[in-house]
Design a protein around this motif. Structure first.
Motif, PDB file in Angstrom:
ATOM      1  N   ALA A   1     -12.765  -7.044 -11.128  1.00 44.89           N
ATOM      2  CA  ALA A   1     -13.644  -8.107 -10.468  1.00 44.89           C
ATOM      3  C   ALA A   1     -12.491  -8.425  -9.160  1.00 44.89           C
ATOM      4  O   ALA A   1     -12.087  -9.250  -7.938  1.00 44.89           O
ATOM      5  CB  ALA A   1     -14.292  -9.332 -10.216  1.00 44.89           C
ATOM      6  N   ASN A   2     -10.997  -7.999  -9.634  1.00 44.61           N
ATOM      7  CA  ASN A   2      -9.895  -8.754  -9.043  1.00 44.61           C
ATOM      8  C   ASN A   2      -9.026  -7.469  -8.335  1.00 44.61           C
ATOM      9  O   ASN A   2      -7.869  -7.820  -7.637  1.00 44.61           O
ATOM     10  CB  ASN A   2      -8.453  -9.791  -9.675  1.00 44.61           C
ATOM     11  CG  ASN A   2      -9.878 -10.547  -9.797  1.00 44.61           C
ATOM     12  OD1 ASN A   2     -10.288 -10.453 -11.074  1.00 44.61           O
ATOM     13  ND2 ASN A   2      -8.593 -11.283  -9.745  1.00 44.61           N
ATOM     14  N   VAL A   3     -10.441  -6.506  -8.085  1.00 49.44           N
ATOM     15  CA  VAL A   3      -8.879  -5.379  -7.760  1.00 49.44           C
ATOM     16  C   VAL A   3      -9.953  -4.918  -6.678  1.00 49.44           C
ATOM     17  O   VAL A   3     -11.287  -4.459  -6.530  1.00 49.44           O
ATOM     18  CB  VAL A   3      -8.743  -4.169  -8.927  1.00 49.44           C
ATOM     19  CG1 VAL A   3      -8.061  -2.692  -8.319  1.00 49.44           C
ATOM     20  CG2 VAL A   3      -8.288  -4.570  -9.838  1.00 49.44           C
ATOM     21  N   LEU A   4      -9.297  -4.619  -5.406  1.00 46.32           N
ATOM     22  CA  LEU A   4      -9.698  -4.398  -4.047  1.00 46.32           C
ATOM     23  C   LEU A   4      -9.042  -3.290  -2.905  1.00 46.32           C
ATOM     24  O   LEU A   4      -8.029  -2.990  -3.261  1.00 46.32           O
ATOM     25  CB  LEU A   4      -9.497  -5.480  -3.171  1.00 46.32           C
ATOM     26  CG  LEU A   4     -10.627  -6.781  -3.189  1.00 46.32           C
ATOM     27  CD1 LEU A   4     -10.433  -7.525  -4.346  1.00 46.32           C
ATOM     28  CD2 LEU A   4     -11.151  -7.502  -2.131  1.00 46.32           C
ATOM     29  N   PRO A   5     -10.149  -2.483  -2.954  1.00 45.16           N
ATOM     30  CA  PRO A   5      -9.500  -0.951  -2.310  1.00 45.16           C
ATOM     31  C   PRO A   5      -8.678  -2.062  -1.172  1.00 45.16           C
ATOM     32  O   PRO A   5      -9.426  -2.566  -0.360  1.00 45.16           O
ATOM     33  CB  PRO A   5     -10.537  -0.533  -1.572  1.00 45.16           C
ATOM     34  CG  PRO A   5     -11.897  -1.229  -2.770  1.00 45.16           C
ATOM     35  CD  PRO A   5     -11.414  -2.493  -2.685  1.00 45.16           C
ATOM     36  N   ILE A   6      -7.324  -0.750  -0.812  1.00 43.65           N
ATOM     37  CA  ILE A   6      -6.461  -0.951   0.884  1.00 43.65           C
ATOM     38  C   ILE A   6      -7.850  -0.231   1.431  1.00 43.65           C
ATOM     39  O   ILE A   6      -7.412   0.523   0.966  1.00 43.65           O
ATOM     40  CB  ILE A   6      -5.597  -0.345   0.020  1.00 43.65           C
ATOM     41  CG1 ILE A   6      -4.401  -1.462  -1.013  1.00 43.65           C
ATOM     42  CG2 ILE A   6      -3.884  -0.305   1.805  1.00 43.65           C
ATOM     43  CD1 ILE A   6      -3.395  -0.954  -1.311  1.00 43.65           C
ATOM     44  N   PRO A   7      -7.030  -0.849   2.779  1.00 46.35           N
ATOM     45  CA  PRO A   7      -8.030  -0.023   3.816  1.00 46.35           C
ATOM     46  C   PRO A   7      -6.835   1.282   4.066  1.00 46.35           C
ATOM     47  O   PRO A   7      -5.786   1.246   3.914  1.00 46.35           O
ATOM     48  CB  PRO A   7      -7.747  -1.681   4.436  1.00 46.35           C
ATOM     49  CG  PRO A   7      -7.721  -2.209   4.230  1.00 46.35           C
ATOM     50  CD  PRO A   7      -6.922  -2.425   2.431  1.00 46.35           C
ATOM     51  N   ASP A   8      -7.295   1.966   4.958  1.00 50.84           N
ATOM     52  CA  ASP A   8      -7.184   3.362   5.034  1.00 50.84           C
ATOM     53  C   ASP A   8      -6.416   2.764   6.090  1.00 50.84           C
ATOM     54  O   ASP A   8      -6.475   1.741   7.440  1.00 50.84           O
ATOM     55  CB  ASP A   8      -7.548   4.253   5.662  1.00 50.84           C
ATOM     56  CG  ASP A   8      -9.255   4.608   4.868  1.00 50.84           C
ATOM     57  OD1 ASP A   8      -8.508   4.702   3.959  1.00 50.84           O
ATOM     58  OD2 ASP A   8     -10.109   5.349   5.057  1.00 50.84           O
ATOM     59  N   GLY A   9      -5.078   3.023   6.247  1.00 51.76           N
ATOM     60  CA  GLY A   9      -3.869   3.528   7.221  1.00 51.76           C
ATOM     61  C   GLY A   9      -2.950   2.160   6.547  1.00 51.76           C
ATOM     62  O   GLY A   9      -1.784   2.201   7.173  1.00 51.76           O
ATOM     63  N   MET A  10      -2.783   1.427   5.444  1.00 51.95           N
ATOM     64  CA  MET A  10      -2.494   0.405   5.429  1.00 51.95           C
ATOM     65  C   MET A  10      -1.638   0.415   3.878  1.00 51.95           C
ATOM     66  O   MET A  10      -1.577   1.856   2.676  1.00 51.95           O
ATOM     67  CB  MET A  10      -3.322  -0.822   4.699  1.00 51.95           C
ATOM     68  CG  MET A  10      -2.362  -1.664   4.314  1.00 51.95           C
ATOM     69  SD  MET A  10      -3.200  -3.947   3.516  1.00 51.95           S
ATOM     70  CE  MET A  10      -3.987  -3.828   5.199  1.00 51.95           C
ATOM     71  N   ASP A  11      -0.613   1.040   4.298  1.00 54.73           N
ATOM     72  CA  ASP A  11       0.712   0.707   2.902  1.00 54.73           C
ATOM     73  C   ASP A  11       0.542  -0.023   1.682  1.00 54.73           C
ATOM     74  O   ASP A  11       0.580  -1.260   1.919  1.00 54.73           O
ATOM     75  CB  ASP A  11       2.111   1.074   3.527  1.00 54.73           C
ATOM     76  CG  ASP A  11       2.510   0.144   4.121  1.00 54.73           C
ATOM     77  OD1 ASP A  11       2.542  -1.019   3.362  1.00 54.73           O
ATOM     78  OD2 ASP A  11       3.415  -0.222   5.146  1.00 54.73           O
ATOM     79  N   PHE A  12       1.712   0.106   1.063  1.00 59.58           N
ATOM     80  CA  PHE A  12       1.841  -0.398  -0.407  1.00 59.58           C
ATOM     81  C   PHE A  12       2.296  -1.892   0.559  1.00 59.58           C
ATOM     82  O   PHE A  12       2.380  -2.733  -0.443  1.00 59.58           O
ATOM     83  CB  PHE A  12       1.983   0.198  -1.604  1.00 59.58           C
ATOM     84  CG  PHE A  12       1.254   1.368  -2.665  1.00 59.58           C
ATOM     85  CD1 PHE A  12      -0.194   1.586  -3.015  1.00 59.58           C
ATOM     86  CD2 PHE A  12       1.599   2.401  -2.337  1.00 59.58           C
ATOM     87  CE1 PHE A  12      -0.821   1.798  -3.223  1.00 59.58           C
ATOM     88  CE2 PHE A  12       0.984   3.683  -2.773  1.00 59.58           C
ATOM     89  CZ  PHE A  12      -0.445   3.528  -3.438  1.00 59.58           C
ATOM     90  N   HIS A  13       3.460  -1.276   0.467  1.00 59.19           N
ATOM     91  CA  HIS A  13       4.389  -3.144   0.960  1.00 59.19           C
ATOM     92  C   HIS A  13       3.680  -4.179   1.986  1.00 59.19           C
ATOM     93  O   HIS A  13       3.891  -4.794   1.010  1.00 59.19           O
ATOM     94  CB  HIS A  13       5.411  -2.575   2.009  1.00 59.19           C
ATOM     95  CG  HIS A  13       6.140  -1.599   0.804  1.00 59.19           C
ATOM     96  ND1 HIS A  13       7.978  -1.398   1.778  1.00 59.19           N
ATOM     97  CD2 HIS A  13       6.463  -1.548  -0.334  1.00 59.19           C
ATOM     98  CE1 HIS A  13       8.250  -0.674   0.352  1.00 59.19           C
ATOM     99  NE2 HIS A  13       7.659  -0.920  -1.041  1.00 59.19           N
ATOM    100  N   THR A  14       2.767  -3.225   2.661  1.00 58.77           N
ATOM    101  CA  THR A  14       1.717  -4.199   4.047  1.00 58.77           C
ATOM    102  C   THR A  14       0.450  -4.938   2.990  1.00 58.77           C
ATOM    103  O   THR A  14       0.844  -6.676   2.726  1.00 58.77           O
ATOM    104  CB  THR A  14       1.381  -3.806   4.720  1.00 58.77           C
ATOM    105  OG1 THR A  14       2.079  -3.312   5.734  1.00 58.77           O
ATOM    106  CG2 THR A  14       0.494  -4.624   6.034  1.00 58.77           C
ATOM    107  N   ALA A  15       0.261  -4.341   1.879  1.00 59.15           N
ATOM    108  CA  ALA A  15      -0.478  -4.723   0.878  1.00 59.15           C
ATOM    109  C   ALA A  15      -0.218  -5.345  -0.125  1.00 59.15           C
ATOM    110  O   ALA A  15      -0.863  -7.129   0.195  1.00 59.15           O
ATOM    111  CB  ALA A  15      -1.269  -4.086   0.226  1.00 59.15           C
ATOM    112  N   ALA A  16       1.064  -5.773  -0.007  1.00 55.09           N
ATOM    113  CA  ALA A  16       1.338  -6.726  -1.341  1.00 55.09           C
ATOM    114  C   ALA A  16       1.961  -7.520  -1.387  1.00 55.09           C
ATOM    115  O   ALA A  16       1.873  -8.661  -1.389  1.00 55.09           O
ATOM    116  CB  ALA A  16       2.869  -5.989  -1.775  1.00 55.09           C
ATOM    117  N   CYS A  17       1.712  -8.254   0.143  1.00 55.31           N
ATOM    118  CA  CYS A  17       2.504  -9.221   1.177  1.00 55.31           C
ATOM    119  C   CYS A  17       1.240 -10.260   1.933  1.00 55.31           C
ATOM    120  O   CYS A  17       1.875 -10.971   1.862  1.00 55.31           O
ATOM    121  CB  CYS A  17       3.009  -8.560   2.578  1.00 55.31           C
ATOM    122  SG  CYS A  17       4.784  -8.231   2.554  1.00 55.31           S
TER     123      CYS A  17
END
Length: 346
Positions: free
Chosen positions: A130-146
């Motif tokens: 439940a604590n794992v959400l998909p990263i939207p298309d076009g978003m990189d790992f660095h952005t998501a981790a912020c």
């Protein structure tokens, strides 16, 4: 696997890069191969004190993280192996009245990665599906981790608590840290006017380049007076204050009548004067805020994607140098997020 492990607080080597046992997922968990993390003030606090947070050492540090699904131990999960995901760091019980209302940060038994259990400054982390959400298309790992701590915290402060509207003025105290910069970017995205404060001229200049209407040097200027000048004597409808301490009184003074003040931290002190007469005469609203719910996180991910918002990243360090990254964050010199890159092992 390799990780940043906090083993003691007796000296500078208490947190160090080294080998640690790979997590063993439980039923209902997902194992994530991390590709990026970002660090926050709470990571510095955990390294230096951790007082008031129930945990045991040794512990892997890190609250924010993004990566790829490596194993799935929940047969009901819609996630796929190899899917790019971001961690929602508040692990809630799912049964108390707050969880049933969808407000996970208020859960009676909430635990956080990197605080109460092993975190994200590692090659792998295991968390409930439940604590794992998909990263939207076009978003990189660095952005998501912020996004999970700084940007989600700012999102709830601005929109969940203060209900900021287009055209309103928000003052952001102490620009430079992750939450303050996130608040600036999100306020501008919403069509609000943003005034920022700092003791550092360079940070004020950076903030104006990001869209701040004005920057006030809190070391050389009378901040409340300047805010009143910039708002034709009315004051700001919203004040975002994560500093507290002696400056809290100034936050009360610069708020407009009926204004909203939101706090998520007290880096300068947690026991400021209350000035209750000002609070009730001006009918001020004061909100405390921490993180945001999973629904708010989904709203944030969608808004960032739709607006093309790019988190401000000050520096990127490899996982092997994450202790140096913590030192840099502790210095207070950063403007934006400090990101940890976690490369795939050879």
């Amino acid at each position: 696997m390799q990780a940043i492990v906090l083993r003691d607080r007796e000296g500078p080597g208490g947190a160090a890069y080294g080998s640690f046992e790979r997590p063993q997922p439980q039923r209902g968990d997902v194992l994530v191969r991390l590709r990026a993390a970002s660090i926050n003030r709470v990571d510095v606090y955990m390294r230096r004190s951790g007082a008031g947070i129930t945990h045991t050492l040794p512990q892997i540090m890190g609250v924010d993280g993004a990566g790829e699904v490596a194993e799935i131990h929940d047969p009901q999960s819609p996630l796929r192996l190899g899917q790019r995901v971001v961690i929602y760091p508040a692990l809630a019980c799912g049964h108390c009245r707050y969880c049933l209302a969808g407000d996970q940060p208020l859960c009676l038994h909430v635990r956080y990665t990197g605080e109460h259990r092993h975190g994200t400054l590692a090659e792998y982390v295991s968390v409930p599906a439940a604590n794992v959400l998909p990263i939207p298309d076009g978003m990189d790992f660095h952005t998501a981790a912020c996004l999970p701590v700084a940007y989600l915290t700012a999102w709830r402060m601005l929109f969940g608590k203060a209900q900021l509207q287009a055209g309103e003025t928000v003052v952001i105290i102490g620009i430079g840290g992750g939450v303050a910069i996130a608040a600036l970017q999100l306020a501008r995205m919403a069509g609000a006017r943003a005034i920022v404060t700092s003791r550092h001229v360079e940070k004020l200049q950076h903030a104006i380049a990001l869209g701040a209407t004005a920057g006030i040097n809190s070391q050389t200027e009378d901040v409340p007076r300047r805010v009143l000048e910039l708002t034709d004597g009315y004051g700001a409808e919203v004040v975002i204050d994560s500093v507290g301490g002696p400056g809290w009184g100034a936050s009360l003074k610069m708020a407009a009548r009926g204004g909203r003040i939101v706090t998520c931290g007290a880096t300068a002190g947690s026991q400021p004067g209350a000035d209750l007469q000002r609070v009730f005469i001006r009918q001020l609203q004061i909100f405390g805020s921490t993180l945001g719910s999973q629904d708010e996180f989904r709203q944030l991910l969608n808004a960032v994607t739709q607006a093309g918002l790019q988190p401000v990243i000050d520096r990127v360090y490899p996982l092997s140098q994450a202790v140096a990254a913590l030192d840099y964050l502790e210095s207070g010199e950063q403007f934006g997020k400090v990101v940890i890159d976690i490369p795939l092992a050879n």
